[in-house]
Design a protein around this motif. Structure first.
Motif, PDB file in Angstrom:
ATOM      1  N   THR A  86      30.903  19.307  51.794  1.00  0.00           N
ATOM      2  CA  THR A  86      30.153  20.014  53.030  1.00  0.00           C
ATOM      3  C   THR A  86      30.092  21.332  52.886  1.00  0.00           C
ATOM      4  OG1 THR A  86      31.841  19.920  54.380  1.00  0.00           O
ATOM      5  CG2 THR A  86      30.429  18.042  54.713  1.00  0.00           C
ATOM      6  N   PHE A  87      29.586  22.113  53.957  1.00  0.00           N
ATOM      7  CA  PHE A  87      29.589  23.601  53.823  1.00  0.00           C
ATOM      8  C   PHE A  87      29.404  23.908  55.106  1.00  0.00           C
ATOM      9  CE2 PHE A  87      27.781  27.864  54.068  1.00  0.00           C
ATOM     10  CZ  PHE A  87      28.338  27.922  52.969  1.00  0.00           C
ATOM     11  N   GLU A  88      30.660  25.210  56.006  1.00  0.00           N
ATOM     12  CA  GLU A  88      31.352  24.940  56.991  1.00  0.00           C
ATOM     13  C   GLU A  88      31.343  26.133  56.602  1.00  0.00           C
ATOM     14  OE1 GLU A  88      34.608  22.728  58.275  1.00  0.00           O
ATOM     15  OE2 GLU A  88      33.244  21.328  58.207  1.00  0.00           O
ATOM     16  N   LEU A  89      30.701  26.994  58.340  1.00  0.00           N
ATOM     17  CA  LEU A  89      31.254  28.441  58.447  1.00  0.00           C
ATOM     18  C   LEU A  89      31.931  28.442  59.659  1.00  0.00           C
ATOM     19  CD1 LEU A  89      27.732  30.015  58.375  1.00  0.00           C
ATOM     20  CD2 LEU A  89      29.464  30.175  56.443  1.00  0.00           C
ATOM     21  N   PHE A  90      33.397  29.525  59.858  1.00  0.00           N
ATOM     22  CA  PHE A  90      33.857  29.512  60.426  1.00  0.00           C
ATOM     23  C   PHE A  90      33.879  31.314  60.950  1.00  0.00           C
ATOM     24  CE2 PHE A  90      35.619  26.197  59.015  1.00  0.00           C
ATOM     25  CZ  PHE A  90      35.574  25.356  59.760  1.00  0.00           C
ATOM     26  N   LEU A  91      34.092  31.783  62.118  1.00  0.00           N
ATOM     27  CA  LEU A  91      34.046  33.305  62.557  1.00  0.00           C
ATOM     28  C   LEU A  91      35.575  33.460  61.820  1.00  0.00           C
ATOM     29  CD1 LEU A  91      32.783  35.729  63.191  1.00  0.00           C
ATOM     30  CD2 LEU A  91      33.641  35.151  65.624  1.00  0.00           C
ATOM     31  N   LYS A  92      35.537  35.052  61.470  1.00  0.00           N
ATOM     32  CA  LYS A  92      36.978  35.147  60.972  1.00  0.00           C
ATOM     33  C   LYS A  92      38.089  35.830  62.087  1.00  0.00           C
ATOM     34  CE  LYS A  92      40.115  38.020  57.451  1.00  0.00           C
ATOM     35  NZ  LYS A  92      40.805  36.935  57.342  1.00  0.00           N
ATOM     36  N   ASP A  93      38.227  35.184  63.157  1.00  0.00           N
ATOM     37  CA  ASP A  93      38.835  36.162  64.579  1.00  0.00           C
ATOM     38  C   ASP A  93      40.002  35.486  65.262  1.00  0.00           C
ATOM     39  OD1 ASP A  93      39.109  37.003  67.171  1.00  0.00           O
ATOM     40  OD2 ASP A  93      37.607  37.585  67.124  1.00  0.00           O
ATOM     41  N   ASP A  94      40.489  35.667  64.784  1.00  0.00           N
ATOM     42  CA  ASP A  94      42.608  35.216  64.246  1.00  0.00           C
ATOM     43  C   ASP A  94      41.879  34.862  66.124  1.00  0.00           C
ATOM     44  OD1 ASP A  94      43.715  34.413  62.181  1.00  0.00           O
ATOM     45  OD2 ASP A  94      44.516  36.451  62.390  1.00  0.00           O
ATOM     46  N   ALA A  95      42.143  36.179  67.189  1.00  0.00           N
ATOM     47  CA  ALA A  95      42.380  35.684  69.039  1.00  0.00           C
ATOM     48  C   ALA A  95      41.968  35.093  68.559  1.00  0.00           C
ATOM     49  CB  ALA A  95      42.362  37.410  68.762  1.00  0.00           C
ATOM     50  N   LYS A  96      40.014  34.642  68.307  1.00  0.00           N
ATOM     51  CA  LYS A  96      40.076  33.259  69.026  1.00  0.00           C
ATOM     52  C   LYS A  96      39.985  32.213  68.211  1.00  0.00           C
ATOM     53  CE  LYS A  96      35.110  36.280  70.311  1.00  0.00           C
ATOM     54  NZ  LYS A  96      35.847  38.050  69.886  1.00  0.00           N
ATOM     55  N   GLY A  97      40.719  32.447  67.556  1.00  0.00           N
ATOM     56  CA  GLY A  97      41.461  30.787  67.039  1.00  0.00           C
ATOM     57  C   GLY A  97      40.258  30.315  65.860  1.00  0.00           C
ATOM     58  N   ASP A  98      39.900  31.235  64.612  1.00  0.00           N
ATOM     59  CA  ASP A  98      38.817  31.247  64.331  1.00  0.00           C
ATOM     60  C   ASP A  98      37.585  30.599  64.487  1.00  0.00           C
ATOM     61  OD1 ASP A  98      40.228  33.286  62.351  1.00  0.00           O
ATOM     62  OD2 ASP A  98      40.768  31.628  60.970  1.00  0.00           O
ATOM     63  N   PRO A  99      36.954  29.890  65.229  1.00  0.00           N
ATOM     64  CA  PRO A  99      35.974  28.769  66.164  1.00  0.00           C
ATOM     65  C   PRO A  99      35.001  28.899  64.376  1.00  0.00           C
ATOM     66  CG  PRO A  99      35.329  31.398  66.761  1.00  0.00           C
ATOM     67  CD  PRO A  99      36.501  32.065  65.694  1.00  0.00           C
ATOM     68  N   PHE A 100      34.777  28.157  64.482  1.00  0.00           N
ATOM     69  CA  PHE A 100      33.435  26.742  63.866  1.00  0.00           C
ATOM     70  C   PHE A 100      31.779  27.815  64.760  1.00  0.00           C
ATOM     71  CE2 PHE A 100      31.310  22.665  63.310  1.00  0.00           C
ATOM     72  CZ  PHE A 100      31.322  22.757  62.066  1.00  0.00           C
ATOM     73  N   ILE A 101      31.363  27.789  63.598  1.00  0.00           N
ATOM     74  CA  ILE A 101      30.100  28.302  63.657  1.00  0.00           C
ATOM     75  C   ILE A 101      29.227  28.109  63.173  1.00  0.00           C
ATOM     76  CG2 ILE A 101      30.926  30.882  65.198  1.00  0.00           C
ATOM     77  CD1 ILE A 101      30.154  32.026  61.671  1.00  0.00           C
ATOM     78  N   ASN A 102      26.969  28.494  63.617  1.00  0.00           N
ATOM     79  CA  ASN A 102      26.616  28.155  62.341  1.00  0.00           C
ATOM     80  C   ASN A 102      26.141  29.684  62.366  1.00  0.00           C
ATOM     81  OD1 ASN A 102      24.783  28.654  64.395  1.00  0.00           O
ATOM     82  ND2 ASN A 102      24.420  26.635  64.750  1.00  0.00           N
ATOM     83  N   GLU A 103      25.093  28.773  60.973  1.00  0.00           N
ATOM     84  CA  GLU A 103      24.653  29.882  60.762  1.00  0.00           C
ATOM     85  C   GLU A 103      23.411  30.512  61.702  1.00  0.00           C
ATOM     86  OE1 GLU A 103      21.876  28.787  56.809  1.00  0.00           O
ATOM     87  OE2 GLU A 103      23.566  27.376  56.709  1.00  0.00           O
ATOM     88  N   SER A 104      23.237  30.054  62.592  1.00  0.00           N
ATOM     89  CA  SER A 104      22.665  31.172  63.435  1.00  0.00           C
ATOM     90  C   SER A 104      22.859  31.970  63.682  1.00  0.00           C
ATOM     91  CB  SER A 104      20.932  30.268  64.521  1.00  0.00           C
ATOM     92  OG  SER A 104      22.309  29.458  65.295  1.00  0.00           O
TER      93      SER A 104
END
Ligand code: ADP
Ligand code: UDP
Length: 237
Positions: free
Chosen positions: A117-135
């Motif tokens: 699988t290929f996943e994306l996470f926002l690099k933002d510790d304050a937000k807990g590195d949330p799971f995001i998608n390409e859009s």
């Protein structure tokens, strides 16, 4: 190469300017963090081991045609790298279920993912590195659609190269996280680090965890496991 002022102090590395506008020095510290920086401890030798481990892996990737930041090792804890404009997105490739995937979907740890699988996470510790998608990446301007295509292509190539490399050393590459950035010529380049801090590695036969999960889960012998992996790969420490 002259080391200039500190640009940024992260959880595990410090970043310094140099007299070359296109180059930075990364200093690997012994600080070891988990849970988005909520827990931090010092582990002897970790900076040195991860610096040398990362240099070894980045050179293997470069040899396989993957553009990386690596320029040269400067000292036990320091490496000279290309200065990148980092894309604040973590690319995670998984070959077996573990970590946040197990929590999110309630699947069994160790389940083979076919295909990966290929996943994306926002690099933002304050937000807990949330799971995001390409859009999200495109809509919020963290990267372009073209950059995402390239990041995915390079992540999967890294997976091919490293799955084989670790398999030959008796290890399963369970999952890993990559960070990319844009170099001064506009190209997408692999940045940050590849070390047992940012991937999961299990012994093929015993399934023993040989990565940062030893720290996260309080299993002990964290750096001993990293050194064992390095030894099996032939990383000179
Ligand atoms: P964090 O920021 O997650 O606490 P580190 O302690 O590893 O992580 O800090 C290193 C920082 O340097 C990270 O923010 C990373 O994105 C950034 N970085 C890594 N490689 C490069 C590079 N080649 N050019 C510019 N910045 C980089
Ligand atoms: N990872 C990382 N930095 C992060 C989040 C994850 O290096 O901020 C790595 C982690 O070590 C693992 C992979 O990315 O190899 C997938 O992590 P996961 O989403 O399972 O999150 P975790 O439960 O490890 O926080």
């Amino acid at each position: 190469m002259e080391k200039r002022e500190e640009l940024y102090r992260g959880k595990a590395k410090s970043v310094y300017k140099t007299d070359d506008a296109d180059r930075l020095i990364l200093l690997f510290r012994n600080d070891t963090s988990a849970f988005d920086g909520k827990r931090i401890e010092q582990l002897d030798r970790k900076g040195m081991v991860n610096n040398k481990f990362n240099a070894f892996i980045m050179q293997k990737l470069e040899a396989a045609g993957i553009p990386t930041q690596f320029d040269k090792l400067l000292a036990d804890n320091e490496v000279l790298v290309k200065k990148l404009d980092m894309i604040p997105v973590e690319c995670v490739v998984r070959n077996y279920a573990a970590g946040s995937l197990v929590k999110r979907l309630g699947v069994e740890e160790g389940m083979k993912l076919n295909p990966y699988t290929f996943e994306l996470f926002l690099k933002d510790d304050a937000k807990g590195d949330p799971f995001i998608n390409e859009s999200h990446v495109v809509a919020f301007g963290w990267g372009t659609a073209e950059q995402l295509v390239r990041m995915k292509e390079l992540s999967l190539k890294v997976n091919d190269v490293l799955t084989k490399l670790f398999d030959d050393a008796g290890l399963l590459l369970v999952d890993f996280k990559l960070e990319f950035g844009v170099f001064s010529d506009g190209s997408i380049v692999l940045g940050d680090e590849f070390s047992p801090d940012g991937c999961r590695l299990w012994d093929k036969d015993t399934k023993k965890k040989m990565d940062k999960d030893r720290f996260r889960q309080g299993l002990g012998d964290v750096i001993e496991a990293y050194e064992e992996v390095a030894k099996r790969l032939g990383v000179p420490l």
